[in-house]
Design an enzyme around this catalytic site. Structure first.
Site, PDB file in Angstrom:
ATOM      1  N   ASP A  46       0.776  -1.238   0.000  1.00 52.94           N
ATOM      2  CA  ASP A  46       0.000   0.000   0.000  1.00 52.94           C
ATOM      3  C   ASP A  46       0.807   1.287   0.000  1.00 52.94           C
ATOM      4  O   ASP A  46       0.315   2.326   0.418  1.00 52.94           O
ATOM      5  CB  ASP A  46      -0.913  -0.006   1.224  1.00 52.94           C
ATOM      6  CG  ASP A  46      -0.127  -0.231   2.521  1.00 52.94           C
ATOM      7  OD1 ASP A  46       1.084   0.026   2.527  1.00 52.94           O
ATOM      8  OD2 ASP A  46      -0.737  -0.653   3.520  1.00 52.94           O
ATOM      9  N   GLU A  87       0.370  -9.137  -0.912  1.00 51.49           N
ATOM     10  CA  GLU A  87      -0.310  -8.559   0.266  1.00 51.49           C
ATOM     11  C   GLU A  87      -1.529  -7.756  -0.190  1.00 51.49           C
ATOM     12  O   GLU A  87      -1.688  -6.574   0.097  1.00 51.49           O
ATOM     13  CB  GLU A  87       0.628  -7.682   1.116  1.00 51.49           C
ATOM     14  CG  GLU A  87       0.063  -7.425   2.511  1.00 51.49           C
ATOM     15  CD  GLU A  87       0.934  -6.542   3.391  1.00 51.49           C
ATOM     16  OE1 GLU A  87       1.860  -7.065   4.024  1.00 51.49           O
ATOM     17  OE2 GLU A  87       0.679  -5.321   3.455  1.00 51.49           O
ATOM     18  N   GLU A 106      -2.454   5.048   2.782  1.00 49.29           N
ATOM     19  CA  GLU A 106      -2.273   3.629   2.437  1.00 49.29           C
ATOM     20  C   GLU A 106      -3.575   2.928   2.063  1.00 49.29           C
ATOM     21  O   GLU A 106      -3.580   2.084   1.161  1.00 49.29           O
ATOM     22  CB  GLU A 106      -1.586   2.888   3.595  1.00 49.29           C
ATOM     23  CG  GLU A 106      -0.116   3.221   3.779  1.00 49.29           C
ATOM     24  CD  GLU A 106       0.134   4.521   4.542  1.00 49.29           C
ATOM     25  OE1 GLU A 106      -0.844   5.137   5.044  1.00 49.29           O
ATOM     26  OE2 GLU A 106       1.300   4.927   4.646  1.00 49.29           O
ATOM     27  N   HIS A 135       5.461   5.675  12.984  1.00 52.90           N
ATOM     28  CA  HIS A 135       5.745   6.544  11.838  1.00 52.90           C
ATOM     29  C   HIS A 135       4.511   7.000  11.087  1.00 52.90           C
ATOM     30  O   HIS A 135       4.599   7.839  10.201  1.00 52.90           O
ATOM     31  CB  HIS A 135       6.668   5.827  10.850  1.00 52.90           C
ATOM     32  CG  HIS A 135       6.033   4.643  10.186  1.00 52.90           C
ATOM     33  ND1 HIS A 135       5.219   4.770   9.091  1.00 52.90           N
ATOM     34  CD2 HIS A 135       6.048   3.336  10.487  1.00 52.90           C
ATOM     35  CE1 HIS A 135       4.781   3.571   8.735  1.00 52.90           C
ATOM     36  NE2 HIS A 135       5.269   2.679   9.569  1.00 52.90           N
ATOM     37  N   ARG A 185       1.583   8.569   9.158  1.00 46.08           N
ATOM     38  CA  ARG A 185       1.296   9.953   8.815  1.00 46.08           C
ATOM     39  C   ARG A 185       0.152  10.539   9.655  1.00 46.08           C
ATOM     40  O   ARG A 185       0.217  11.689  10.093  1.00 46.08           O
ATOM     41  CB  ARG A 185       0.870   9.986   7.349  1.00 46.08           C
ATOM     42  CG  ARG A 185       1.578  10.974   6.485  1.00 46.08           C
ATOM     43  CD  ARG A 185       1.357  10.589   5.035  1.00 46.08           C
ATOM     44  NE  ARG A 185       2.629  10.178   4.478  1.00 46.08           N
ATOM     45  CZ  ARG A 185       3.436  10.983   3.818  1.00 46.08           C
ATOM     46  NH1 ARG A 185       3.106  12.232   3.615  1.00 46.08           N
ATOM     47  NH2 ARG A 185       4.580  10.546   3.351  1.00 46.08           N
ATOM     48  N   HIS A 198      12.190   6.272  13.368  1.00 37.27           N
ATOM     49  CA  HIS A 198      12.054   6.373  11.906  1.00 37.27           C
ATOM     50  C   HIS A 198      12.708   7.669  11.418  1.00 37.27           C
ATOM     51  O   HIS A 198      12.655   8.691  12.103  1.00 37.27           O
ATOM     52  CB  HIS A 198      10.556   6.367  11.582  1.00 37.27           C
ATOM     53  CG  HIS A 198      10.215   6.132  10.151  1.00 37.27           C
ATOM     54  ND1 HIS A 198      10.415   7.070   9.171  1.00 37.27           N
ATOM     55  CD2 HIS A 198       9.671   5.060   9.519  1.00 37.27           C
ATOM     56  CE1 HIS A 198      10.005   6.597   8.006  1.00 37.27           C
ATOM     57  NE2 HIS A 198       9.547   5.360   8.193  1.00 37.27           N
TER      58      HIS A 198
END
Ligand code: UD1
Ligand code: UDP
Length: 377
Positions: free
Chosen positions: A97, A119, A133, A215, A217, A248
């Site tokens: 994604d 996936e 995603e 991490h 967003r 990250h």
């Protein structure tokens, strides 16, 4: 005539999850297989390429500091054109994604290649969570010709969108194939790793080790602030706990985390760990607090409870099995669940089952067989 595969990925998690497929296809003489990395990530991608000994045929080297979705998407589509024209692949494999998956899917479709989505079928059905995603995976699902779904639930999601059943295969998640290979190698007698040696110096295993990553967003800003506030309280309330947080490299994560958590004696901030050191540390950890998709999938194989700092997950299987709890970014909820796991051994044991609903480590073979057995159209 041998069929031509082009396997494309760009970020750390895609690299980990595509590595078994790359290694499997390269050993299979029925195919010519080429690897292209967009390098949407740079250092964090290279760490994975090193461990799995993958040398890409094409490296687009696209990462920019603090990049944005618009220009990354446009650049990937444009940069893939000459690669697709040169390789002329029959099959292009994309994963999951990310911006790389979605943009490479579009570019491959424009060039007439069959798009294979590894996936496939994970859904929250909420385009804002995770952002972007959920949109990327829905779009990639629309573009793809073949869908490799990790679980029966992801199969059901694809069927609910009218995806043709004969084009879907339930395979398990290749993340488990990677983990089986990785753990075996890391625990082998002659494996030496300088990062693992430094971790042994920093950590005192008499303490309970809490491993943290984050991490997403949608957690940037207030969510991350809340998570850090909760971590600080947990560290201050429990002197027998060490929190280790590989941070990250996204500046929207790195800056606030270092600002808020530097200087707390039992919180250790480190750079992202290479995969070998990270899975070694997961095995040693008491519990994991994360918003990562991949870590939610890996942890049940190692019997580690996971608190997920998200309100929804496209991976509900482990939540249903009781090894993962969604705590969101609510300060009190994160502290409460962590305290319960530290203090209540019965509760802890109930969350540390070794059964993994995401795969059995044999996804790669299933994908390769499926492609090998396709009839020419
Ligand atoms: C990306 C994916 C996300 C995935 C995550 C895994 C998208 C939209 N997001 O998010 O789905 O879960 O990767 O980690 O595709 N950076 C470095 N070095 C690196 C990697 C990143 O410096 O090796 C910094 C750069 O400043 C870069 C920034 O992080 O611009 C953001 O990278 P990006 O891939 O756009 O977003 P992630 O948050 O990493
Ligand atoms: N990982 C790693 N080093 C770290 C943190 C994570 O190698 O410091 C690995 C982890 O084992 C998992 C993957 O990276 O396989 C998860 O990546 P990330 O959390 O960045 O992305 P997501 O899975 O959320 O897309």
């Amino acid at each position: 005539m041998k069929k031509i595969n082009l396997i494309v990925f760009g970020t750390r998690p895609e690299a980990i999850k595509m590595a078994p497929l790359v290694r499997g296809f390269l050993q299979n003489k029925n195919f010519i297989t080429k690897v292209c990395v967009t390098a949407q990530h740079r250092e964090m991608l290279d760490q994975v390429l090193d461990f799995f000994e993958i040398v890409p045929d094409y490296d687009l080297d696209l990462m920019k500091p603090n990049q944005n979705l618009h220009s990354l998407t446009a650049t990937i589509i444009e940069s893939m054109k000459p690669v697709l024209e040169e390789v002329k692949p029959d099959f292009v494999y994309v994963h999951g994604d990310t911006t790389t998956s979605m943009a490479v899917g579009i570019a491959a479709f424009y060039n007439g290649a069959k798009v294979c989505h590894v996936e496939a079928g994970l859904r929250t059905f909420n385009r804002k969570y995770p952002f972007p995603e959920e949109f990327n995976r829905q779009l990639t699902g629309k573009i793809a010709d073949y869908h490799f779904a990790p679980t029966k639930l992801s199969l059901a999601n694809l069927l609910s969108e009218n995806t043709k059943e004969e084009n879907i295969l339930v395979t398990g998640n290749t993340v488990i194939d990677a983990l089986v290979y990785g753990i075996d190698r890391v625990n082998s007698y002659n494996f030496r790793d300088s990062e693992i040696e430094s971790l042994k110096q920093i950590l005192d295993f008499k303490n309970k080790i809490i491993l943290v990553t984050g991490h997403r967003r949608e957690n940037h800003g207030e969510g991350l602030l809340n998570i850090c506030t909760a971590l600080k309280a947990i560290a201050q309330n429990n002197k027998d706990v060490q929190i280790i947080y590989p941070v990250h490299l996204n500046p929207n994560v790195e800056k606030p985390v270092y600002n808020l958590l530097s200087g707390v004696s039992n919180i250790i901030l480190v750079k992202p760990l290479a995969y070998a050191a990270f899975i070694w540390l997961m095995e040693k950890a008491y519990l994991i607090i994360t918003d990562s998709g991949g870590i939610q999938e890996e942890a049940p194989s190692l019997g580690k409870p996971v608190l997920v700092t998200r309100n929804t997950t496209e991976r509900p299987e482990a939540v249903e099995e009781g090894t993962v709890v969604l705590v969101g970014t609510n300060i009190e909820k994160i502290i409460e669940e962590t305290q319960n796991l530290i203090k209540d051994s019965k509760y802890y044991n109930s969350m540390s089952s070794l059964h993994n609903p995401y795969g059995d480590g044999n996804a790669t073979g299933r994908i390769i067989n499926f492609i090998k057995n396709l009839k020419d159209e």
